[in-house]
Design a protein around this motif. Structure first.
Motif, short mmCIF file in Angstrom:
data_model
loop_
_atom_site.label_atom_id
_atom_site.label_comp_id
_atom_site.label_asym_id
_atom_site.label_seq_id
_atom_site.Cartn_x
_atom_site.Cartn_y
_atom_site.Cartn_z
N LEU A 645 -2.38 -1.00 14.33
CA LEU A 645 -3.71 -0.19 13.91
C LEU A 645 -3.96 -0.90 12.40
CD1 LEU A 645 -5.39 2.25 13.59
CD2 LEU A 645 -3.36 3.41 12.34
N VAL A 646 -5.29 -0.91 12.23
CA VAL A 646 -5.92 -1.45 10.98
C VAL A 646 -6.56 -0.39 10.29
CG1 VAL A 646 -7.65 -2.83 9.74
CG2 VAL A 646 -6.50 -3.74 11.86
N HIS A 647 -5.99 0.58 9.52
CA HIS A 647 -6.14 1.68 8.98
C HIS A 647 -7.63 1.69 8.29
CE1 HIS A 647 -6.42 5.31 6.24
NE2 HIS A 647 -5.64 5.90 7.17
N ILE A 648 -8.43 2.64 8.09
CA ILE A 648 -9.81 2.57 7.86
C ILE A 648 -9.81 1.99 6.49
CG2 ILE A 648 -9.87 5.15 6.90
CD1 ILE A 648 -12.89 5.10 7.85
N SER A 649 -8.68 2.25 5.65
CA SER A 649 -8.52 1.78 4.33
C SER A 649 -8.45 0.22 4.23
CB SER A 649 -7.60 2.48 3.51
OG SER A 649 -6.16 2.38 4.10
N GLU A 650 -8.10 -0.21 5.26
CA GLU A 650 -7.63 -1.79 5.42
C GLU A 650 -8.79 -2.42 5.94
OE1 GLU A 650 -5.29 -3.29 3.82
OE2 GLU A 650 -4.32 -1.83 3.15
N LEU A 651 -9.96 -2.02 6.42
CA LEU A 651 -10.92 -2.39 6.80
C LEU A 651 -11.54 -3.52 5.99
CD1 LEU A 651 -12.61 0.26 9.25
CD2 LEU A 651 -11.04 -1.67 9.88
N GLN A 652 -12.10 -3.04 4.70
CA GLN A 652 -12.72 -3.61 3.71
C GLN A 652 -12.47 -3.22 2.45
OE1 GLN A 652 -17.02 -3.39 3.81
NE2 GLN A 652 -16.92 -0.82 3.91
N ASN A 653 -12.73 -4.00 1.31
CA ASN A 653 -12.74 -3.49 0.20
C ASN A 653 -13.47 -2.47 -0.38
OD1 ASN A 653 -10.27 -5.17 -0.86
ND2 ASN A 653 -11.84 -7.15 -0.88
N GLY A 654 -13.14 -1.54 -0.89
CA GLY A 654 -14.12 -0.47 -1.22
C GLY A 654 -13.87 0.74 -0.07
N ARG A 655 -15.04 1.83 -0.23
CA ARG A 655 -14.94 2.85 0.65
C ARG A 655 -15.74 2.64 2.10
NH1 ARG A 655 -14.01 8.25 1.09
NH2 ARG A 655 -15.35 9.60 2.16
N THR A 656 -14.96 3.08 3.10
CA THR A 656 -15.67 2.63 4.45
C THR A 656 -16.10 4.36 4.91
OG1 THR A 656 -14.50 0.86 4.94
CG2 THR A 656 -15.22 1.89 6.80
N GLU A 657 -17.19 4.35 5.34
CA GLU A 657 -17.75 5.65 5.85
C GLU A 657 -17.24 5.95 7.18
OE1 GLU A 657 -18.82 8.58 4.39
OE2 GLU A 657 -19.01 7.33 2.31
N LYS A 658 -17.69 4.94 8.16
CA LYS A 658 -17.27 5.03 9.63
C LYS A 658 -16.46 3.64 9.98
CE LYS A 658 -20.28 6.42 12.28
NZ LYS A 658 -21.63 6.52 13.08
N THR A 659 -15.56 3.54 10.84
CA THR A 659 -14.99 2.60 11.44
C THR A 659 -16.06 1.42 12.08
OG1 THR A 659 -12.86 3.53 11.91
CG2 THR A 659 -13.30 1.69 13.07
N THR A 660 -17.07 2.06 12.80
CA THR A 660 -17.82 1.29 13.44
C THR A 660 -18.93 0.51 12.45
OG1 THR A 660 -19.06 3.02 13.87
CG2 THR A 660 -17.66 2.51 15.50
N ASP A 661 -19.03 0.97 11.22
CA ASP A 661 -19.75 0.29 10.41
C ASP A 661 -19.25 -1.18 10.15
OD1 ASP A 661 -21.35 2.42 10.01
OD2 ASP A 661 -20.31 2.95 8.21
#
Length: 709
Positions: A645-661
């Protein structure tokens, strides 16, 4: 109701029982033989009259193993015994060869021997019991038979001869020798050996001959109680003397014809003399009688010339081997090939390398086994300049193939040393004596040409014998005519270190140990000469396999990971094979063999397997595929079938609204293992990896801070 005749003896520590009068009483002769708890019913039946115009002895031997003998139900759709197995065919030949010479030449009534295995104790091989039973049945039948004979199996275990070793003991034996003979001498030998000396092999034959004497005496004892009255032999026709006198005038013509070295020219000349002789004799006499007397004259001419002069049909002396030409790599697309020519005998042998999936499955009474070395021998009619039947292999082809297989197998590498299945095919393209030994020589070269690491090259030679009274001549590398007109066919194969196989057939009542010793010594010299000629083509196995041969990579995995590679219903392993083009064999101990024709294909399959069995390592970066997106992150498939699992917080630096973004199902991404939860699930990060280059951003940041300090 009926009288039973029984004879029992202790034979080398194992009870042997002969019983007659209870079963199959309408056969001319019937004996039930029990060795230990292995039981074989043997019967013999002969027609009362020969068919008109028949010029040969129609003897048929059938050996059949019933599945119920081992408490089994036959496989297949029909659930009953079908065509004879290879082993059954070989045992038929084993019984036929020693009994056939013991029938008088004038006896031509159709004769059938049937040996049926009724019980197998998984210790004592039924072939020896069948041979003894066949001899006993013929002895009781009243059919003219100059027996009895008996047979025995001899092993060589811990430098000692062992009589009739059990199935289990044979696994530790360096020798598997079956011999048969009368009280006077030896008639037949068949063996496979681990490069044993001539002295050990001859000692085994003599040991066996001594061991069978009590069995022969037991057959004589039971025959004295219940044998049928012997049949009268046909009297010699009165016109025999007249025809023989006419034929004496053709001795010189036959002598001249048989001095022609070329086989085709010789056969044409001999045929012309035969026709002339038949024309002079005329049509008033029986054609079968005339033909037999002409053959007898030919035999006397050839045999007498050899004994008097020591010069053979093709001009050689008794010890010289015919000219040899060897060529390796004969066929460009084969994994290995050789063309071996010795005189007018030629074998084209081809080696093919396969994987574990190509192993031969052998189903026998003692259980199912697998063989990774096969040798198939084919004898097309054109090899002797004839037009004839082409189809499934006959008994002779199966027997010759097995002899060559026995000769080569002791030098084959183990499966651990060479994890391939190997098939040799020998096509006899010319034949004038000893094509089975040409198969051994050509097979050895073809194997080395294919890259099979044989311990040493193997060669074979066929020895012959001409014996009249006390005079005899042992012949090296016999021709076809010398085989037909001679008294012995003695094939010896092996390396320069020792014998791997013997096969001996005698056409007279027996031979002495002295003759066998001379033949073995002469065969050794011939074998060494042939090995020297073969070395001109190839001396050792090639170091590189052919481009078209599969390349096998062996790796070991934890046993509990086998199911991960196979997947549900074989889904994973099937997908790996389809996408890479490789073949994968997995054994129960975790040994995995990957076979592929190209290196890239094999490497891709091995990489997939290693990914599946590998465990994720903390801090290591992997390529992965997004398989599912959820509100709290993305599941990524990496390292084979593993998900993390890549947690939503580990997708990119900064806030992520939706995983699919950031990612969608099917995206190929790079992830870093950053930890494991309490249940062992893998935690991944995308933001700590440069998605373009795969660089570890976290490590780079730490290095930068260290440089700044």
């Amino acid at each position: 109701m009926f009288k039973i005749f029984r004879k029992e003896l202790d034979w080398g520590g194992t009870p042997l029982v002969l019983e007659s009068g209870k079963v199959a009483r309408q056969a001319d002769g019937a004996v039930m033989v029990t060795l230990g708890e292995t039981t074989v019913l043997c019967t013999a039946v002969a027609a009362q009259q020969a068919k008109p115009g028949q010029d040969f002895f129609p003897l048929t031997v059938n050996y059949q193993e019933k599945a119920f003998a081992a408490g089994k139900i036959p496989g297949g759709f029909f659930k009953r015994e079908g065509r004879p197995s290879e082993n059954e065919t070989l045992v038929c030949r084993l019984i036929d060869r020693p009994i056939r010479p013991l029938f008088p030449k004038s006896f031509k009534c159709e004769t059938q021997v049937i040996c049926t295995v009724l019980a197998h104790d998984m210790e004592n091989n039924p072939d020896i019991a069948a041979m003894i039973g066949a001899s006993a049945a013929l002895t009781l039948s009243g059919v003219p038979f100059f027996g009895p004979i008996a047979g025995a199996r001899i092993g060589w275990i811990n430098d000692e001869y062992v009589l009739n070793p059990t199935v289990e003991q044979m696994e530790d034996s360096d020798l598997d020798l079956v011999m048969a003979g009368t009280l006077e001498g030896v008639l037949m030998v068949e063996s496979e050996a681990q490069e044993l000396s001539e002295e050990i092999m001859l000692g085994a034959v003599n040991f066996g001959h001594d061991a069978i004497k009590p069995v022969i005496e037991a057959i004589i004892d039971i025959a004295e109680s219940c044998a049928k009255e012997p049949r009268d032999l046909p009297e010699e026709p009165a016109e025999t003397v007249t025809i023989s006198d006419i034929l004496k005038g053709f001795e010189g013509a036959f002598e001249a014809a048989y001095k022609i070295a070329d086989k085709a020219e010789r056969q044409a000349a001999v045929g012309a003399v035969r026709s002339e002789a038949k024309e002079k004799i005329g049509d008033e006499y029986d054609a079968v009688l005339v033909g037999g007397l002409i053959k007898g004259l030919e035999a006397d001419v050839v045999r007498g010339a050899i004994l008097k002069t020591g010069v053979r049909i093709d001009g050689r002396d008794t010890k010289t081997v015919r000219a040899i030409v060897s060529e390796a790599g004969f066929l460009p697309r084969a994994h290995g090939s050789a063309l071996f020519t010795r005189g007018e005998t030629q074998a084209m042998v081809v080696a093919t390398l396969g994987t574990g999936q190509d192993e031969q499955i052998i189903d026998s009474l003692v259980g199912e086994g697998r063989s990774n070395f096969m040798l198939h021998y084919n004898f097309p009619p054109y090899s002797v300049g004839e037009a004839g039947r082409v189809g499934s292999p006959g008994r002779r082809e199966i027997g010759h193939g097995k002899l060559a297989w026995r000769a080569i197998r002791p030098l084959m590498p183990t499966k651990e040393e060479f994890p391939y299945t190997v098939r040799l095919v020998s096509e006899i393209t010319e034949s004038n004596g000893s094509s089975s030994m040409a198969t051994v020589c050509g097979g050895s070269l073809a194997l080395m040409d294919s890259g099979v690491p044989l311990a040493r090259p193997v060669a074979g030679i066929a020895m012959g014998l001409i014996k009249e009274g006390d005079d005899f001549a042992v012949l090296s590398d016999i021709l076809g005519d010398e085989d037909h007109l001679g008294d012995m066919d003695f094939k010896v194969a092996g390396s320069d270190a020792g014998i791997t196989s013997l096969q001996m057939d005698i056409k007279i009542t027996s031979i002495t140990p002295e003759i066998m010793q001379i033949a073995l010594d002469q065969a050794r010299d011939g074998r060494i000469h042939i090995l020297g000629e073969m070395s001109k083509a190839l001396t050792a196995a090639r170091e590189v396999l052919a481009d078209s041969a599969p390349k096998i990579t062996t790796l070991n995995i934890p046993v509990d990971k086998i199911r991960d590679i196979i997947g549900p219903g074989g889904k994973i392993i099937r997908e790996i094979c389809e996408t890479t083009g490789a073949k994968i064999d997995i054994e129960d101990d975790g040994t995995v063999k990957v076979a592929a024709v190209t290196g890239a294909s094999g490497e891709a399959a091995v990489a997939r397997i290693r990914d599946i069995v590998a465990e994720p390592e903390l801090g290591v970066i992997y390529d992965g595929k997004v398989v599912k997106t959820v509100d709290f992150g993305a599941f990524v498939n990496f390292l084979g079938a593993k998900d993390g699992l890549v947690h939503i917080s580990e997708l990119q630096n900064g806030r992520t609204e939706k995983t699919t973004d950031i990612c969608k199902e099917g995206d190929i991404v790079k992830v870093k293992v950053i930890g494991f939860d309490d249940r062992g699930k893998v935690k991944l990060s995308m933001k700590r990896v440069d998605q373009e280059t795969g660089a570890d951003l976290e490590a780079a940041e730490i290095d930068a801070e260290a440089d700044a300090e």
